[in-house]
Design a protein around this motif. Structure first.
Motif, short mmCIF file in Angstrom:
data_model
loop_
_atom_site.label_atom_id
_atom_site.label_comp_id
_atom_site.label_asym_id
_atom_site.label_seq_id
_atom_site.Cartn_x
_atom_site.Cartn_y
_atom_site.Cartn_z
N HIS A 244 -11.63 17.96 -33.03
CA HIS A 244 -10.74 17.27 -32.10
C HIS A 244 -11.49 16.89 -30.82
CE1 HIS A 244 -7.23 16.52 -29.53
NE2 HIS A 244 -6.53 16.41 -30.64
N PRO A 245 -11.16 15.75 -30.20
CA PRO A 245 -11.83 15.38 -28.94
C PRO A 245 -11.73 16.46 -27.86
CG PRO A 245 -10.59 13.51 -29.80
CD PRO A 245 -10.26 14.68 -30.67
N LEU A 246 -10.64 17.21 -27.80
CA LEU A 246 -10.49 18.24 -26.79
C LEU A 246 -11.37 19.47 -27.06
CD1 LEU A 246 -6.63 18.23 -26.13
CD2 LEU A 246 -8.44 17.18 -24.76
N ALA A 247 -11.98 19.52 -28.25
CA ALA A 247 -12.84 20.66 -28.58
C ALA A 247 -14.23 20.53 -27.99
CB ALA A 247 -12.94 20.81 -30.10
N ALA A 248 -14.59 19.35 -27.55
CA ALA A 248 -15.94 19.12 -27.04
C ALA A 248 -16.10 19.69 -25.63
CB ALA A 248 -16.24 17.62 -27.02
N GLY A 249 -17.28 20.26 -25.35
CA GLY A 249 -17.58 20.75 -24.02
C GLY A 249 -16.87 22.06 -23.71
N ARG A 250 -16.96 22.46 -22.43
CA ARG A 250 -16.38 23.72 -21.99
C ARG A 250 -15.32 23.53 -20.92
NH1 ARG A 250 -17.27 28.19 -25.18
NH2 ARG A 250 -19.36 28.07 -26.09
N ARG A 251 -14.95 22.30 -20.64
CA ARG A 251 -14.01 22.05 -19.55
C ARG A 251 -12.62 22.56 -19.90
NH1 ARG A 251 -10.65 17.71 -20.31
NH2 ARG A 251 -11.00 16.46 -22.16
N ARG A 252 -11.82 22.75 -18.86
CA ARG A 252 -10.43 23.16 -19.06
C ARG A 252 -9.56 21.95 -19.38
NH1 ARG A 252 -8.62 28.42 -16.22
NH2 ARG A 252 -10.57 29.54 -15.90
N ILE A 253 -8.42 22.22 -20.01
CA ILE A 253 -7.53 21.17 -20.47
C ILE A 253 -6.38 20.99 -19.48
CG2 ILE A 253 -6.05 20.40 -22.37
CD1 ILE A 253 -9.04 20.64 -23.04
N GLY A 254 -6.12 19.76 -19.08
CA GLY A 254 -4.99 19.47 -18.21
C GLY A 254 -3.71 19.25 -19.01
N ARG A 255 -2.58 19.50 -18.39
CA ARG A 255 -1.30 19.36 -19.09
C ARG A 255 -1.08 17.95 -19.64
NH1 ARG A 255 -2.04 23.99 -16.95
NH2 ARG A 255 -0.35 25.52 -16.78
N PRO A 256 -1.42 16.89 -18.91
CA PRO A 256 -1.18 15.55 -19.46
C PRO A 256 -1.93 15.29 -20.77
CG PRO A 256 -1.56 15.43 -17.09
CD PRO A 256 -1.89 16.83 -17.51
#
Length: 298
Positions: free
Chosen positions: A181-193
Motif C-alpha cells: 500500500h502507498p501508506l506503507a512506504a517510509g517511516r512517516r506518521r499517517i494523518g487522519r485525512p
C-alpha cells in the motif's frame, strides 16, 4: 411432548445454552465450550425437547433467541452461577484452599500490564485458585452481570450501573496497511485525512461497543469510515489486511505481538489515538480474592 426428567439432572445442556446465548453463534459457542459444533447442536435440541419449546433459530450470521429462549438464558445463567459458587465453596472447604477467583481476559488485550497484574496476584496469593477464560468485552460483561465471573478485563467504557471499572493500561492505536500500500512506504506518521474512505476491516461492534466507537471517533473523527469487511478477532483482521484489500486500526501491542507477514504498522500524527483496557467487577461482589486483586491496582 416435553421430557420430564428430575430436577435438571444434566446441567450441561443449560450451560451450553447460556454460552450460546452469549455468543449467538454456534461455532464460537462450541469453541468456548471445547466441544464439536454438532455436539452443541444436539445439546440445544435436547434442551428444547426437554422444555417443549424452541429456544434459538439459526440465521445466516449465527443464531437468534426466541422470546422464551432469552428468558430461559437469563434464568439459567443465574441458576448456574449459584451452582458454581456453591460448588466452589464446597471444593475450597474440602481442599483447604484460600479461595477462588473467576477471571476473564479480553481477546484484544494480553501481555503488558494485564498479565503483570495477574502474575503479581498469583505470586502474592498462591493459595487462591484462578479460574481464567478469554472472551470479548460484551460476553465478559454478561458473565459479570450473571454472577459467573468475579472480575474481567474489558475495553471501556462499560455502561452498566451494577459494575465498577478501573483502567489498567492505555494502548496506542496504529494503522495496519498491506505491505504494498502507498501508506506503507517510509517511516512517516499517517494523518487522519489520509485514511478517509479507505476500505477498512473491523470486528463486529457487538463484541465491544465502547472500543469500536472510540476507535472510529479517534481515527475517523470527521467521518469517512468505510467498512467493507468484518472479521471475528485481531488476528483475522490482520490476515485480511495482508491480503492487500483493506486497512485496520488496531492496538499496537496486539498487532506487534502477532507480527503477520505482509502487514505494515504505521503510527498516527498527534493527537495519538488510544484505547484503554480496564478491570471490571460487580459492585456487590464480596469475594475476598477479588478484593485482594483490586488492592494491587492501588
Amino acid at each position: 411432548m416435553a421430557d420430564t426428567p428430575g430436577a435438571w439432572s444434566d446441567l450441561r445442556r443449560l450451560r451450553s445454552f447460556v454460552v450460546l446465548a452469549e455468543e449467538l453463534h454456534f461455532t464460537r459457542a462450541a469453541a468456548r465450550l471445547r466441544i464439536a459444533q454438532p455436539a452443541l447442536s444436539q445439546q440445544i435440541r435436547a434442551l428444547e425437547r426437554q422444555l417443549g419449546v424452541p429456544l434459538a433459530h439459526r440465521t445466516s450470521r449465527g443464531c437468534t433467541l426466541t422470546e422464551v429462549g432469552a428468558r430461559v438464558a437469563d434464568e439459567a445463567a443465574r441458576m448456574l452461577a449459584d451452582v458454581d459458587a456453591a460448588t466452589a465453596r464446597i471444593q475450597d472447604l474440602v481442599r483447604g484452599r484460600g479461595g477462588r477467583l473467576r477471571l476473564a481476559y479480553t481477546r484484544s488485550a494480553r501481555g503488558g500490564r494485564v498479565d503483570a497484574l495477574v502474575a503479581r496476584f498469583r505470586a502474592a496469593h498462591p493459595d487462591v485458585e484462578v479460574v481464567a477464560e478469554t472472551a470479548w468485552t460484551a460476553p465478559n460483561v454478561a458473565g459479570l452481570l450473571a454472577g459467573r465471573l468475579d472480575a474481567a478485563f474489558v475495553r471501556p467504557p462499560v455502561d452498566e450501573p451494577a459494575l465498577l471499572c478501573r483502567t489498567v493500561d492505555t494502548e496506542e492505536l496504529v494503522l495496519a496497511v498491506p505491505a504494498g500500500h502507498p501508506l506503507a512506504a517510509g517511516r512517516r506518521r499517517i494523518g487522519r485525512p489520509e485514511v478517509v474512505d479507505l476500505p477498512a476491516v473491523m470486528w463486529p461492534r457487538e463484541n465491544g461497543p465502547g472500543m469500536f466507537d472510540r476507535t472510529i471517533a479517534q481515527v475517523w473523527p470527521r467521518g469517512g469510515f468505510r467498512l467493507v469487511r468484518q472479521e471475528p478477532d485481531d488476528e483475522q483482521l490482520l490476515r485480511a489486511v495482508a491480503q492487500g484489500d483493506v486497512v485496520a486500526a488496531v492496538p499496537a501491542g496486539r498487532a506487534r505481538a502477532l507480527r503477520l507477514p505482509g502487514v505494515r504498522l504505521r503510527r498516527f500524527t498527534a493527537p495519538t489515538p488510544t484505547v484503554e483496557v480496564g478491570l471490571a467487577w460487580p459492585a456487590e461482589n464480596r469475594n475476598p480474592a477479588l478484593h485482594a486483586l483490586l488492592a494491587l491496582l492501588d
